[in-house]
Motif scaffolding. Sequence first.
Motif, mmCIF file in Angstrom:
data_model
loop_
_atom_site.group_PDB
_atom_site.id
_atom_site.type_symbol
_atom_site.label_atom_id
_atom_site.label_comp_id
_atom_site.label_asym_id
_atom_site.label_seq_id
_atom_site.Cartn_x
_atom_site.Cartn_y
_atom_site.Cartn_z
ATOM 1 N N GLN A 256 -10.953 -8.990 6.611
ATOM 2 C CA GLN A 256 -10.295 -7.583 5.531
ATOM 3 C C GLN A 256 -10.281 -8.423 3.981
ATOM 4 N N SER B 224 -8.891 -11.338 11.798
ATOM 5 C CA SER B 224 -7.860 -11.488 12.862
ATOM 6 C C SER B 224 -8.851 -11.161 14.029
ATOM 7 N N ASP C 244 -0.562 -8.929 15.499
ATOM 8 C CA ASP C 244 -0.057 -8.454 13.492
ATOM 9 C C ASP C 244 0.730 -8.503 12.652
ATOM 10 N N GLU C 245 1.908 -8.589 13.375
ATOM 11 C CA GLU C 245 2.934 -9.544 12.382
ATOM 12 C C GLU C 245 2.398 -11.215 11.724
ATOM 13 N N LYS D 22 0.325 -9.731 8.600
ATOM 14 C CA LYS D 22 1.420 -9.374 8.097
ATOM 15 C C LYS D 22 2.320 -10.604 7.308
ATOM 16 N N LYS D 23 3.040 -11.093 7.891
ATOM 17 C CA LYS D 23 3.433 -12.078 7.012
ATOM 18 C C LYS D 23 2.570 -12.729 6.238
ATOM 19 N N VAL E 250 -0.123 -12.088 4.468
ATOM 20 C CA VAL E 250 -0.939 -11.553 3.393
ATOM 21 C C VAL E 250 0.705 -10.401 2.730
ATOM 22 N N ASP E 251 1.924 -10.910 3.339
ATOM 23 C CA ASP E 251 3.257 -10.765 1.610
ATOM 24 C C ASP E 251 3.267 -11.707 1.674
#
Length: 343
Positions: free
Chosen positions: A230, A241, A321-322, A325-326, A328-329
Amino acid sequence: MIVKESEGISELKERLTVQSKIVITTHQNPDGDALGSMLALYWFFRNQGFDVTAISPNDYPEFLFWLPGNDIVIDFYKNRKKCEQIINEANFLFLVDYNDTRRAAEMKDSIDAAQCCKVMIDHHPFPQMIVDYSFSFTEVSSTSELIYEFIMAMDGHAWMNKSVAECIYTGIMTDTGCFSYNSSRPRTFEIVADLLNYSIEKDVIYSRIYDSYSAHRMRLLGYCLGQKMQVFPEYNTALISLSLDEQKLYNFVSGDTEGFVNYPLSIKGICFTAMFIENKDKVKISFRSRGSFPVNALSEKYFSGGGHTNAAGGESRLSLDETVKKFVDLLPQYAQQLNENMR
Ligand code: 5GP
Ligand code: MN
């Protein structure tokens, strides 16, 4: 000479005798520099007739098996009782390429409990270990380069040979991405020039490390870059990932993803990359950057990790996934810093 008398090198030299039991250890999931520095030091002592043992916290990738001394390395994870006894009976414990006993994983308690003389030789920032002798220099390319300096400071020229040189060369080559980073000090090349005097075949060493992949590994790389990468141009960042199911699909073996994290750095405008690999009990993360963006600080703050400015690692107990996300955030808060880093 980077290793100076103030580090106590002469005193250490005097304390080491042929009766001494020397144990050398390195960090978990050893890479080329970890194993290269451990085995270079092993041969340096062995060549002098010392009683010396090399212990790795766990196993390592097959492309390192050719290193001279590979057969004598004991895997702590597989031989726990025996290794605990060897560490317990040691007079000298050398800790190479790490500076925090937590990096020794399962071996941590044995190292912490050992009452013998401890010597750290390492190039990571922020040392956390209490030792008797500390040779900690962040400016060197690799711990292997530092082992060369240590040997010279010990007046150990006579104990250098092809095996020592091969191990040191491997560590310098792998920790500098074949001399593409961490290698701007002229001294690194002076050392490499001297290593070539020991009849090492540098092209053969390159091939043994980088041309020994399985077809599965190459296909996995294709999959990661083609399907799993990504790119976030606005944050100058890219990530990859990889889940356990995907690893199974490509017959993943330890070491297969080594180096994958570096590939997205070749994209124009990208200066920060991360690779997330799902393990049974955690997600293992690798970070890389170009320029002055410190990935070790981010890893330490959010992913219980650390390392160097441009190469660090960490872990997460969230799901894959979490975890992604952590990560990317977090990017918006670093946007300006990353942008400035590209200028
Ligand atoms: P890699 O991404 O190749 O596993 O590791 C890159 C660098 O980060 C290495 O210098 C390694 O020692 C360090 N590193 C990797 N994982 C961890 C970790 O979990 N904790 C800390 N403190 N350093 C790590
Ligand atoms: Mn290293």
